[in-house]
Design a protein around this motif. Structure first.
Motif, PDB file in Angstrom:
ATOM      1  N   GLN A  68       0.822  -1.213   0.000  1.00 14.99           N
ATOM      2  CA  GLN A  68       0.000   0.000   0.000  1.00 14.99           C
ATOM      3  C   GLN A  68       0.857   1.265   0.000  1.00 14.99           C
ATOM      4  OE1 GLN A  68      -3.096  -0.066  -0.787  1.00 14.99           O
ATOM      5  NE2 GLN A  68      -3.003  -2.305  -0.795  1.00 14.99           N
ATOM      6  N   THR A  69       2.042   1.181   0.559  1.00 18.89           N
ATOM      7  CA  THR A  69       2.992   2.299   0.457  1.00 18.89           C
ATOM      8  C   THR A  69       3.317   2.526  -1.015  1.00 18.89           C
ATOM      9  OG1 THR A  69       3.936   1.790   2.629  1.00 18.89           O
ATOM     10  CG2 THR A  69       5.265   3.151   1.143  1.00 18.89           C
ATOM     11  N   HIS A  70       3.503   1.437  -1.743  1.00 17.76           N
ATOM     12  CA  HIS A  70       3.754   1.528  -3.184  1.00 17.76           C
ATOM     13  C   HIS A  70       2.550   2.147  -3.896  1.00 17.76           C
ATOM     14  CE1 HIS A  70       3.844  -0.039  -7.343  1.00 17.76           C
ATOM     15  NE2 HIS A  70       5.100   0.371  -7.257  1.00 17.76           N
ATOM     16  N   ASN A  71       1.338   1.695  -3.555  1.00 18.31           N
ATOM     17  CA  ASN A  71       0.126   2.261  -4.156  1.00 18.31           C
ATOM     18  C   ASN A  71       0.045   3.765  -3.891  1.00 18.31           C
ATOM     19  OD1 ASN A  71      -0.985   0.069  -5.464  1.00 18.31           O
ATOM     20  ND2 ASN A  71      -2.164  -0.579  -3.685  1.00 18.31           N
ATOM     21  N   PHE A  72       0.343   4.159  -2.666  1.00 18.02           N
ATOM     22  CA  PHE A  72       0.312   5.584  -2.314  1.00 18.02           C
ATOM     23  C   PHE A  72       1.298   6.367  -3.179  1.00 18.02           C
ATOM     24  CE2 PHE A  72       2.460   8.981   0.054  1.00 18.02           C
ATOM     25  CZ  PHE A  72       1.402   9.871   0.198  1.00 18.02           C
ATOM     26  N   LEU A  73       2.530   5.907  -3.234  1.00 22.72           N
ATOM     27  CA  LEU A  73       3.574   6.645  -3.958  1.00 22.72           C
ATOM     28  C   LEU A  73       3.323   6.702  -5.462  1.00 22.72           C
ATOM     29  CD1 LEU A  73       6.720   5.369  -2.036  1.00 22.72           C
ATOM     30  CD2 LEU A  73       5.657   7.640  -1.885  1.00 22.72           C
ATOM     31  N   ILE A  74       2.785   5.646  -6.027  1.00 21.16           N
ATOM     32  CA  ILE A  74       2.564   5.596  -7.469  1.00 21.16           C
ATOM     33  C   ILE A  74       1.353   6.440  -7.885  1.00 21.16           C
ATOM     34  CG2 ILE A  74       1.072   3.575  -7.823  1.00 21.16           C
ATOM     35  CD1 ILE A  74       4.337   4.011  -9.607  1.00 21.16           C
ATOM     36  N   THR A  75       0.389   6.607  -6.993  1.00 21.01           N
ATOM     37  CA  THR A  75      -0.828   7.360  -7.340  1.00 21.01           C
ATOM     38  C   THR A  75      -0.802   8.803  -6.843  1.00 21.01           C
ATOM     39  OG1 THR A  75      -1.936   6.481  -5.373  1.00 21.01           O
ATOM     40  CG2 THR A  75      -2.309   5.310  -7.468  1.00 21.01           C
ATOM     41  N   LEU A  76       0.092   9.148  -5.935  1.00 17.35           N
ATOM     42  CA  LEU A  76       0.153  10.523  -5.413  1.00 17.35           C
ATOM     43  C   LEU A  76       0.313  11.572  -6.509  1.00 17.35           C
ATOM     44  CD1 LEU A  76       0.106  12.492  -3.048  1.00 17.35           C
ATOM     45  CD2 LEU A  76       2.579  12.090  -2.784  1.00 17.35           C
ATOM     46  N   PRO A  77       1.191  11.371  -7.503  1.00 19.39           N
ATOM     47  CA  PRO A  77       1.287  12.388  -8.562  1.00 19.39           C
ATOM     48  C   PRO A  77      -0.032  12.611  -9.306  1.00 19.39           C
ATOM     49  CG  PRO A  77       3.170  10.913  -8.650  1.00 19.39           C
ATOM     50  CD  PRO A  77       2.209  10.332  -7.653  1.00 19.39           C
ATOM     51  N   VAL A  78      -0.785  11.548  -9.510  1.00 20.65           N
ATOM     52  CA  VAL A  78      -2.094  11.664 -10.175  1.00 20.65           C
ATOM     53  C   VAL A  78      -3.015  12.534  -9.335  1.00 20.65           C
ATOM     54  CG1 VAL A  78      -4.143  10.368 -10.925  1.00 20.65           C
ATOM     55  CG2 VAL A  78      -1.855   9.429 -11.314  1.00 20.65           C
ATOM     56  N   ILE A  79      -3.046  12.274  -8.041  1.00 23.78           N
ATOM     57  CA  ILE A  79      -3.890  13.038  -7.122  1.00 23.78           C
ATOM     58  C   ILE A  79      -3.506  14.515  -7.176  1.00 23.78           C
ATOM     59  CG2 ILE A  79      -4.532  13.343  -4.689  1.00 23.78           C
ATOM     60  CD1 ILE A  79      -5.484  10.651  -5.902  1.00 23.78           C
ATOM     61  N   LEU A  80      -2.226  14.797  -7.062  1.00 20.86           N
ATOM     62  CA  LEU A  80      -1.758  16.191  -7.056  1.00 20.86           C
ATOM     63  C   LEU A  80      -2.085  16.905  -8.359  1.00 20.86           C
ATOM     64  CD1 LEU A  80       1.674  15.809  -5.259  1.00 20.86           C
ATOM     65  CD2 LEU A  80      -0.303  17.118  -4.438  1.00 20.86           C
ATOM     66  N   ILE A  81      -1.811  16.267  -9.475  1.00 24.60           N
ATOM     67  CA  ILE A  81      -2.044  16.913 -10.772  1.00 24.60           C
ATOM     68  C   ILE A  81      -3.519  17.240 -10.970  1.00 24.60           C
ATOM     69  CG2 ILE A  81      -2.037  16.486 -13.274  1.00 24.60           C
ATOM     70  CD1 ILE A  81       0.650  14.947 -12.767  1.00 24.60           C
ATOM     71  N   PHE A  82      -4.390  16.272 -10.725  1.00 26.16           N
ATOM     72  CA  PHE A  82      -5.814  16.503 -10.950  1.00 26.16           C
ATOM     73  C   PHE A  82      -6.405  17.509  -9.953  1.00 26.16           C
ATOM     74  CE2 PHE A  82      -5.612  12.608 -13.490  1.00 26.16           C
ATOM     75  CZ  PHE A  82      -6.310  13.029 -14.616  1.00 26.16           C
ATOM     76  N   ARG A  83      -6.023  17.409  -8.680  1.00 24.46           N
ATOM     77  CA  ARG A  83      -6.567  18.352  -7.692  1.00 24.46           C
ATOM     78  C   ARG A  83      -6.119  19.782  -7.977  1.00 24.46           C
ATOM     79  NH1 ARG A  83      -9.824  15.278  -5.348  1.00 24.46           N
ATOM     80  NH2 ARG A  83      -9.327  13.933  -3.602  1.00 24.46           N
ATOM     81  N   LEU A  84      -4.807  19.969  -8.182  1.00 21.53           N
ATOM     82  CA  LEU A  84      -4.295  21.318  -8.406  1.00 21.53           C
ATOM     83  C   LEU A  84      -4.825  21.902  -9.709  1.00 21.53           C
ATOM     84  CD1 LEU A  84      -0.649  20.870  -7.091  1.00 21.53           C
ATOM     85  CD2 LEU A  84      -2.566  22.013  -5.932  1.00 21.53           C
ATOM     86  N   ALA A  85      -4.946  21.080 -10.741  1.00 23.43           N
ATOM     87  CA  ALA A  85      -5.511  21.559 -12.013  1.00 23.43           C
ATOM     88  C   ALA A  85      -6.970  21.979 -11.828  1.00 23.43           C
ATOM     89  CB  ALA A  85      -5.391  20.484 -13.083  1.00 23.43           C
TER      90      ALA A  85
END
Length: 134
Positions: free
Chosen positions: A41-58
């Motif tokens: 799940q640490t891997h899941n968090f790290l691999i998906t965090l950029p997606v979360i940041l890009i979509f939220r900030l956009a």
């Protein structure tokens, strides 16, 4: 001089938002796994965090959250935050569930937006309060 201050103020708010979004997402994982995050799940968090940041900030940019003067944060800003989180969440769910990185906890995708809303709204109103107290 005022433009210089506004530019750096917006950058600061953007950095605060990115930090709050990341922390909200991490807390969603921690809450889901009772404060003991498994390695996969640490891997899941790290691999998906950029997606979360890009979509939220956009989405926040699209809904004008970086246009206003924060000393006037209002109910309209909370509405824009809600719209930004809702719009980005739809895109995030589609992308993250499509990525299929092992067993991804869907509950994280439910918990995270609520925490993000509280954090992002809290930042806006904390800035308003500090400016009001001056």
């Amino acid at each position: 001089m005022q433009k210089h201050i506004e530019k750096h103020g917006r950058l600061l708010v953007l950095v605060l938002d990115a930090t709050a979004i990341s922390l909200a997402y991490f807390l969603a994982f921690i809450l889901r796994f009772d404060f003991s995050l498994p390695p996969d799940q640490t891997h899941n968090f790290l691999i998906t965090l950029p997606v979360i940041l890009i979509f939220r900030l956009a989405a926040f940019y699209y809904f004008g959250l970086y246009n206003g003067i924060w000393r006037y944060a209002s109910l309209g800003d909370l509405t824009a935050i809600f719209k930004g989180i809702l719009a980005s969440q739809i895109a995030i769910m589609a992308v993250v569930l499509f990525m299929k990185h092992g067993h991804f906890p869907r509950s994280v995708l439910v918990i995270s937006p609520f925490i993000a809303f509280i954090f992002i709204g809290g930042i806006r109103f904390a800035i308003r309060m500090t400016r009001h107290l001056r």
